[in-house]
Design an enzyme around this catalytic site. Structure first.
Site, mmCIF file in Angstrom:
data_model
loop_
_atom_site.group_PDB
_atom_site.id
_atom_site.type_symbol
_atom_site.label_atom_id
_atom_site.label_comp_id
_atom_site.label_asym_id
_atom_site.label_seq_id
_atom_site.Cartn_x
_atom_site.Cartn_y
_atom_site.Cartn_z
ATOM 1 N N PHE A 286 -69.580 35.237 12.154
ATOM 2 C CA PHE A 286 -68.148 35.050 11.945
ATOM 3 C C PHE A 286 -67.374 36.237 12.493
ATOM 4 O O PHE A 286 -67.698 37.394 12.203
ATOM 5 C CB PHE A 286 -67.821 34.916 10.451
ATOM 6 C CG PHE A 286 -68.412 33.714 9.798
ATOM 7 C CD1 PHE A 286 -67.717 32.512 9.765
ATOM 8 C CD2 PHE A 286 -69.669 33.775 9.202
ATOM 9 C CE1 PHE A 286 -68.262 31.400 9.144
ATOM 10 C CE2 PHE A 286 -70.217 32.671 8.579
ATOM 11 C CZ PHE A 286 -69.510 31.474 8.557
ATOM 12 N N ASP A 287 -66.353 35.941 13.284
ATOM 13 C CA ASP A 287 -65.342 36.953 13.561
ATOM 14 C C ASP A 287 -64.498 37.068 12.294
ATOM 15 O O ASP A 287 -64.337 36.094 11.553
ATOM 16 C CB ASP A 287 -64.486 36.515 14.747
ATOM 17 C CG ASP A 287 -63.305 37.434 14.962
ATOM 18 O OD1 ASP A 287 -63.529 38.648 15.069
ATOM 19 O OD2 ASP A 287 -62.171 36.929 15.012
#
Length: 830
Positions: free
Chosen positions: A524-525
């Site tokens: 995940f960013d």
């Protein structure tokens, strides 16, 4: 400001060479030069793809958005975009490509014979692609034809690439239905005669008209076989000519053998030896079997074509969402209703309570709650106030809104969703290769089994041996239909991608849908993925540092920059012009403001510039704010202060990640923030593995390292800064907030941008792949059981033989059962 307005007035629309979207050259953020020509792009993903292989992309430019697979001009307000060639004047030089009238996928620079069918190539028609409906095979999407017909590979009826809001009559279905009913009317008396001969043999033999029964059967069966079954013989012959044997090869052989044998037995009964004759001293005829086979196969085709038409219901339902009229507000304040296709960008429109929003736009006046569930899958209405963006086809609540139209026709989110769903439905999943490999040797193997069956019964079977040999060989040919095997994957993919679109999960291709089931690691960013992507300043140490930093950040597009500018304006600080602006990727910005060298960025940037370090007195720090990102400001090389910015987590982030973790998925968070901030965010959402101070270019390297560990990795990001990592991952998941849903670097786009969409995407992948495996199992087990029974393996012990009529019925309904099972995905709970 005057300079900016002048530029916009002179701007022109360019076409993104990667995805075909229109791009405003004045406002374009992504552009590059190649061979002395400027190219503009809608996103960083398209720019990265172009830079990786510009020659390949320029040699096969995409169709402009709105043309090609989905005809959006058939619905008011969703007009097809003008092709790039028409926009820039290309094609006026007189140079035209030559295409084959039969194989339209064959395209050459000059005249000559078609390399596939040998026909003379013709100059390409100047008709715009959007106005021409092309037809393709659901099992072989590489086959494209200018009109209806049959696939040269599998023989199936082609389907229109274009999906319209109105369900148009299928000419293939109309033709097959007519042939079926006529054949049924002739086959019923045929079966009555055959049943009477079997149940009352002595009565029929002693009747004075016994000699004429074969002639009556010939009279009834001939129209059924030669006219009703003519499409099957055509396709069977085409399969031989094209060296691509398929189900129609078997049907044509089976019915042809039964009918020709019966004709010869009727016309010349004396040529057959005594061992070939039964009661009445004449050979048995099988007109009823040939006719019944044709009739049952026609029934199967009718049911199959009807069922296949339902796989496009998802696209048709999306098209039906668009309203027909819009209420436009003129400059003098008067209002009138106009057809949706007449709405232009910049028009002011009124959306009254309970009405559908006509196009994508921005709210100018009023407030209301808008139901966006039909687009994003989110059931809770979204509050809209001046400045909020609205999506076309969503439903306004109790308030009245005035909006400015920003995207109309083929540029709206609805049009883009329809285009992407239609494209995804024509892609092939990797699991399809299994069915392709089996189908490649299946038909030849069946023909070999039929020959062996004939030989075995002719030499070792009971009397009349030749008759038994014919019947059982025909049963083998008829029952072994590979159609169900070929339909198993594409039908499930078509229905599954449509179901996903209604749940706010946009699947770009079948490979992404298949791979999502196997994902064991999701990266995940942080910004815009785990957080809202709307950061705000919560504290700052020095007002002058904030003012100067905001003056520099005004030239940046970064979310943190927007937060700093917004905070300065909220304090009514006077912002100055910046010159010599420089963006340091993943670290900060630099610029000259009022003659001072101003730098705003993270700790790493300050350390590199010598602002922080040994001998430096670091003063003016904001006290630590939990989960806040620190932006440091330096003026003329001296530390001047810091700004604390927080970006709130998405409301459902923690719950969605817990659910993913419960499924045994490893979660990894990447962020450019310092370790303290990253640790606080990771703790809040329950992520144990996080990487802090990560530069954008390092994200793809981290994804690659995880893949080298043997993991199947999905990357979830905003689709812009994360484009390289999205492309590197096994599955790229883009947060499709706003109207930019055509993120070329991602295989899956979550229209709502919420993390629960990842759970929906995974459930959809699991349901679709489970459905495909069920279909393949049905197809394999059907042939594994049916073939030996048709060949007569049960006869020695149980005296059971499979009539060709029952074989034809089983064959027809096997395909229908596969399609019916695929259609169950429409009600899958996500």
């Amino acid at each position: 400001m005057d300079r900016i307005h002048t530029e916009k007035s002179e701007s022109v629309a360019a076409v993104d060479p990667v995805c075909g979207m229109k791009v405003d050259t004045a406002a374009a953020k992504f552009q590059t030069q190649h061979d002395g020509k400027e190219y503009f792009f809608c996103s960083a993903g398209c720019l990265a793809k172009f830079q990786s292989s510009p020659e390949r992309i320029l040699s096969s430019p995409p169709k402009p958005m709105g043309s090609g697979l989905v005809s959006l001009g058939t619905r008011p307000g969703i007009a097809p975009a003008k092709p790039a060639a028409a926009a820039d004047g290309a094609g006026k030089s007189g140079a035209r490509a030559y295409v084959c009238p039969m194989c339209v996928e064959v395209r050459q620079a000059g005249p000559g014979p078609c390399p596939k069918c040998g026909m003379a190539l013709e100059p390409e028609s100047p008709v715009l692609p959007a106005t021409r409906t092309e037809w393709t095979c659901p099992m072989h999407p590489e086959i494209v034809r200018p009109g209806p017909g049959s696939c040269p590979i599998c023989g199936m009826a082609l389907e229109p690439c274009t999906v319209t809001s109105a369900e148009e009559e299928n000419p293939e279905l109309r033709d097959m239905t007519r042939r079926f009913w006529v054949s049924t009317a002739l086959t019923v008396p045929l079966l009555a005669i055959a049943m009477g001969s079997m149940l009352l043999p002595h009565t029929f033999m002693q009747s004075p008209w016994n000699w004429g029964l074969p002639w009556l059967e010939l009279l009834l069966a001939t129209p059924v076989v030669l006219w009703g079954g003519w499409p099957f013989f055509q396709r069977g012959w085409a399969s031989v000519v094209n060296r691509s044997t398929n189900m129609f090869t078997l049907i044509a052989m089976g019915t042809g053998v039964a009918y020709l044998y019966s004709v010869i037995a009727t016309l010349f009964p004396g040529i057959f030896p005594a061992s070939f004759r039964s009661m009445g001293d004449r050979p048995d005829v099988y007109f009823e079997a040939a006719a019944a086979i044709v009739t049952l196969v026609l029934l199967g085709q009718v049911l199959e074509l009807r069922a296949r038409s339902q796989t496009s219901s998802a696209i048709r339902a999306l098209l039906d969402l668009s309203p027909k009229m819009a209420r436009v507000i003129a400059e003098d304040g008067s209002e009138r209703d106009i057809p949706l296709e007449q709405v232009k960008t910049g028009d002011k429109l009124r959306v009254r309570p309970g009405e559908k929003v006509p196009v994508d736009g921005v709210v100018l006046e009023g407030s209301s709650a808008v139901d966006e569930s039909m687009i994003t899958g989110e059931s809770i209405p979204v509050e809209k106030t001046p400045g909020s963006r609205v999506i076309g086809a969503t439903v306004n609540g109790t308030g009245s809104l005035v909006i400015r139209a920003e995207r109309v026709g083929s540029e709206t989110m609805l049009a883009q969703i329809v285009r992407l769903v239609s494209q995804a439905q024509r892609t092939r999943a990797p699991i399809q290769r299994l069915a392709d490999r089996v189908a490649g040797w299946f038909v030849p193997a069946v023909i070999a089994i039929a020959i062996m069956t004939f030989i075995a019964w002719a030499f070792f079977g009971p009397e009349p041996r030749f008759a038994h040999a014919i019947v059982n060989a025909v049963a083998v040919l008829i029952i072994a239909c590979p159609c169900a095997l070929g339909l198993a994957t594409p039908m499930a993919i078509m229905v599954g991608t449509g179901r996903g679109a209604h749940a706010g999960v946009l699947i770009k291709n079948a490979e992404a849908l298949e791979t999502m089931e196997k994902v064991d690691t999701i990266v995940f960013d942080k910004t815009g993925t785990l957080t809202e992507g709307k950061p705000k300043v919560v504290a700052y140490s020095d007002a002058e540092a904030l003012r100067l930093a905001a003056s520099v950040e005004r030239a940046s597009e970064h979310p943190l920059a927007a937060a700093i500018v917004a905070a300065a304006r909220q304090q009514n600080f006077r912002l100055s012009e910046v010159s010599g602006f420089e963006y340091v990727s993943g670290r900060g910005v630099k610029g000259l403001v009022e003659g001072k060298r101003v730098v705003a960025g993270n700790h790493a940037l300050m350390t590199d510039l010598g602002v922080f370090g040994a001998g430096r007195k670091n003063i003016g720090f904001v006290p630590t704010v939990s989960g806040a990102t620190q932006v440091y400001v330096a003026i003329d090389g001296q530390f001047a202060g810091s700004i604390a910015i927080t970006d709130p987590l998405k409301a459902n982030a923690a719950a969605a990640l817990r659910a993913l973790k419960a499924q045994g998925i490893r979660l990894v968070m990447l962020t450019g923030d310092n370790k303290t901030t990253a640790q606080e965010i990771a703790r809040s959402v329950g992520i144990d593995d996080f990487r802090a101070e990560v530069l954008p270019e390092q994200k793809s390297e981290i994804v690659s390292a995880l893949q080298k560990e043997g993991r199947v990795v999905a990357m979830a990001g905003d689709g812009i800064n994360d484009a390289p990592a999205l492309a590197q991952a096994d599955v790229g998941i883009a947060m499709g907030t706003g109207t930019d849903v055509a993120l070329e670097s991602a295989g899956i786009t979550l229209l709502k941008g919420d993390l629960e969409g990842i759970l929906r995407a995974r459930k959809l992948s699991q349901a679709t792949m489970r459905n495909i495996r069920q279909n393949l199992f049905f197809a394999f087990i059907y042939n594994s059981v049916g073939l030996p029974i048709a060949a007569g393996v049960l006869y020695p012990m149980f005296g059971i033989l499979l009539s060709p009529i029952f074989a034809a019925a089983a064959m027809s309904f096997s395909s229908v059962s596969v399609i019916a099972n695929s259609l169950r995905l429409r009600s899958a709970k996500l």
